[in-house]
Write a protein that holds these residues in place. Structure first.
Motif, short mmCIF file in Angstrom:
data_model
loop_
_atom_site.label_atom_id
_atom_site.label_comp_id
_atom_site.label_asym_id
_atom_site.label_seq_id
_atom_site.Cartn_x
_atom_site.Cartn_y
_atom_site.Cartn_z
N ARG A 26 15.77 3.94 8.72
CA ARG A 26 16.24 5.28 9.06
C ARG A 26 15.94 6.24 7.90
O ARG A 26 15.91 5.81 6.73
CB ARG A 26 17.74 5.28 9.35
N PRO A 27 15.68 7.51 8.18
CA PRO A 27 15.31 8.45 7.11
C PRO A 27 16.28 8.46 5.94
O PRO A 27 15.86 8.57 4.78
CB PRO A 27 15.26 9.80 7.83
N GLU A 28 17.57 8.35 6.20
CA GLU A 28 18.54 8.41 5.12
C GLU A 28 18.52 7.17 4.22
O GLU A 28 19.16 7.16 3.17
CB GLU A 28 19.95 8.63 5.68
N GLN A 29 17.76 6.15 4.62
CA GLN A 29 17.68 4.92 3.82
C GLN A 29 16.49 4.91 2.86
O GLN A 29 16.32 3.96 2.09
CB GLN A 29 17.59 3.70 4.75
N LEU A 30 15.65 5.93 2.88
CA LEU A 30 14.41 5.91 2.11
C LEU A 30 14.63 5.82 0.61
O LEU A 30 13.75 5.34 -0.12
CB LEU A 30 13.56 7.14 2.44
N THR A 31 15.76 6.26 0.11
CA THR A 31 16.02 6.20 -1.33
C THR A 31 16.88 4.99 -1.72
O THR A 31 17.25 4.85 -2.88
CB THR A 31 16.72 7.48 -1.81
N ALA A 32 17.16 4.11 -0.77
CA ALA A 32 18.00 2.94 -1.06
C ALA A 32 17.24 1.95 -1.95
O ALA A 32 16.02 1.81 -1.86
CB ALA A 32 18.41 2.26 0.24
N PRO A 33 17.96 1.23 -2.81
CA PRO A 33 17.31 0.21 -3.65
C PRO A 33 16.90 -1.00 -2.81
O PRO A 33 17.42 -1.21 -1.71
CB PRO A 33 18.41 -0.17 -4.65
N VAL A 41 13.21 2.09 -0.92
CA VAL A 41 12.70 1.82 0.44
C VAL A 41 11.42 2.61 0.70
O VAL A 41 10.45 2.07 1.25
CB VAL A 41 13.78 2.13 1.49
N ARG A 42 11.39 3.87 0.31
CA ARG A 42 10.18 4.68 0.54
C ARG A 42 8.96 4.05 -0.12
O ARG A 42 7.90 3.92 0.50
CB ARG A 42 10.39 6.09 -0.01
N ALA A 43 9.09 3.66 -1.39
CA ALA A 43 7.96 3.07 -2.10
C ALA A 43 7.55 1.73 -1.49
O ALA A 43 6.36 1.39 -1.45
CB ALA A 43 8.31 2.89 -3.58
#
Length: 200
Positions: A26-33, A41-43
């Motif tokens: 989900r978009p809000e998870q992209l910065t999660a470790p 998550v994005r990387a």
């Protein structure tokens, strides 16, 4: 003891399993470790995108001049909003699995990026990349990730001979102790420096 899947079947199973984690992002998870310490998550999604492209090229003996170290997203993500990256990667994983389904892809020498390597080494490396980073992603976002026993055996067989070189090269972290009677995939995770019990 469960037998490993055949190499082409293992690549297909690994790509399909990684796709289940990607479509759950989900978009809000992209910065999660993630368990892969250098990546959020994005990387990690972008890393899997590059891995899919690299795998496609390796299966067909074609070079890939760029890679994820270029700090640019994979070419097929150009112009795609970052919130939609994860949804764009599964089709590329599927294309990679299709390419490795050709038995000829496993014969002779191929290229990993621009480096000549035996195809019989690169194929297992790619299936492990998909399965392991799919697990990283699933753990990061709290998604279910059920690894079939045959795929687990295939991933373990792939990483066992590569683990010392991977640690020396910085691809893998220090080995994490895992019980000898643990499932094969958990043992593979330990070999590449992952704690099978990791949770976000």
């Amino acid at each position: 003891m469960t037998s490993p899947l055949s190499p082409p079947a293992a690549v297909r199973a690994a790509s399909d399993l990684a796709a289940t984690a990607l479509v759950a992002v989900r978009p809000e998870q992209l910065t999660a470790p993630t368990p892969c310490g250098d990546y959020d998550v994005r990387a990690l999604v972008d890393h899997l995108a590059w891995a899919a492209l690299l795998s496609q090229r390796s299966a067909t003996g074609m070079p890939l001049e760029q890679d994820g170290s270029s700090l640019r997203p994979a070419p097929f993500l150009d112009g795609v909003p970052v919130e939609q990256w994860a949804a764009a990667v599964p089709v590329e994983l599927d294309t990679a699995a299709d390419a490795w389904a050709d038995r000829a892809a496993w014969q002779g020498e191929t290229l990993l990026g621009t480096t000549p390597m035996p195809a019989g080494v690169v194929g297992p490396l790619m299936l492990a990349e998909f399965a392991l980073h799919g697990w990283d992603l699933a753990r990061a976002i709290g998604a279910r990730y059920d690894v079939p026993a045959g795929l687990g055996e295939a991933v373990l067989a792939a990483v066992e001979p590569l683990a010392p070189m991977g640690r020396d090269g910085g691809w893998y972290g220090p080995a994490v102790p895992v019980p000898a009677d643990a499932p094969a995939f958990d043992r593979a995770l330990g070999l590449v420096g992952r704690d099978p019990g990791w949770r976000a």
